[in-house]
Design an enzyme around this catalytic site. Sequence first.
Site, PDB file in Angstrom:
ATOM      1  CB  ALA A  69      -0.890   0.023   1.250  1.00 13.80           C
ATOM      2  CB  SER A 111      -5.987   1.384   7.807  1.00 16.54           C
ATOM      3  OG  SER A 111      -5.736   2.395   8.759  1.00 16.54           O
ATOM      4  CE1 TYR A 135      -2.925   3.970   4.284  1.00 16.59           C
ATOM      5  CE2 TYR A 135      -4.043   4.558   6.323  1.00 16.59           C
ATOM      6  CZ  TYR A 135      -3.283   3.670   5.593  1.00 16.59           C
ATOM      7  OH  TYR A 135      -2.882   2.484   6.151  1.00 16.59           O
ATOM      8  CB  ILE A 195       4.161  16.344  22.099  1.00 12.92           C
ATOM      9  CG1 ILE A 195       4.952  15.224  22.788  1.00 12.92           C
ATOM     10  CG2 ILE A 195       2.665  16.126  22.240  1.00 12.92           C
ATOM     11  CD1 ILE A 195       4.591  15.026  24.250  1.00 12.92           C
TER      12      ILE A 195
END
Length: 296
Positions: A69, A111, A135, A195
């Site tokens: 993929a 997914s 996606y 983060i």
Amino acid sequence: MKVLITGGSGQLASYLFEKMKDDYDVTGIDTRLPIHEAAMGRVINADIRDLDAMIKASRDSDVIIHTAAQVSVQRSTENPSYDADINVMGTINTLKAAMESEVGKFIYISSAAVYGDPQYVPIDEAHPLDPKSFYGVSKLCGEYYVRAFGSTFDLDWIIIRPFNFYSPRADPSSPYSGVITKFAQATKEGNRLCIEGDGLQTRDFLHAKDVARLVSIAASSEVSGETFNCGSGEKTSIRELADLFSTISPEKVEVVHTAPRTSDIRDSVGEVSKAERLLGFRTKVGLEEGLRDFFQ
Ligand SMILES: NC(=O)c1ccc[n+]([C@@H]2O[C@H](COP(=O)([O-])OP(=O)(O)OC[C@H]3O[C@@H](n4cnc5c(N)ncnc54)[C@H](O)[C@@H]3O)[C@@H](O)[C@H]2O)c1
């Protein structure tokens, strides 16, 4: 049993080869050559969009495990056509080859991105399918093709929806690598962990080894026509993840906060009892144990 793994040089495939190669005749197909030992010498260098190559590779196979993929959400945003070409057209091609070669069973690695923003957590398989990213759309489209080929041509299939899986075999040089790969690389290089946003967003992390174990069980089971979440069932915030890296790393780890990612999903954790009920699967590798893999 003869098994063909598309994306045979990838992260998940490397663990599949390790798990299955002693019991089954396993080969792969990929556009790049494998670097992991278990896959070496077993992967044909070709594109899943090349039907002739796919038919040749799948000849006499009992099972196709379709892992190949375009795997990056970010790249799908930058180039949705490329993403659809591989994830939709490539999947159709792989299914056509499966029919042509009279393959008995098709295992599609989808997914958890197909769910989009969770309407409730933990997310079970009956949760509405409303992908946010291109996606997620292309992976969901692949699912629908698998189901339609299954009913049109009487092909056995299983769809697996992994949550966020990781391992030291994910490519750290990829600009699209996942948060654990990025944190592991930064920790090793003595850089700060970035983060995005407040770090309170949660994910369901599991080791690629565990995903391979579920896929391998699915490949040899009698179960067909079912979709399974593949996750640990536990949620971990990105802050907690950074703390774990601090605990594990022999060096001091510093953390910085950057701007939040646009259209990021806030909370994601899988409801994983179906795989346990029908396939006897539960994850075995805990997060701390899995992260220690990066420092060995
Ligand atoms: N990593 C995760 O957290 C995650 C989560 C959910 C689902 N998935 C899915 O799991 C599967 C495996 O992921 P991974 O992490 O092992 O990815 P990976 O990038 O390590 O492996 C994918 C492989 O597919 C190959 N490939 C790509 N395009 C191809 C083409 N046109 N022809 C032949 N081969 C091609 C790549 O070269 C690569 O080796 C993918 O289908 C991905 O969408 C991954």
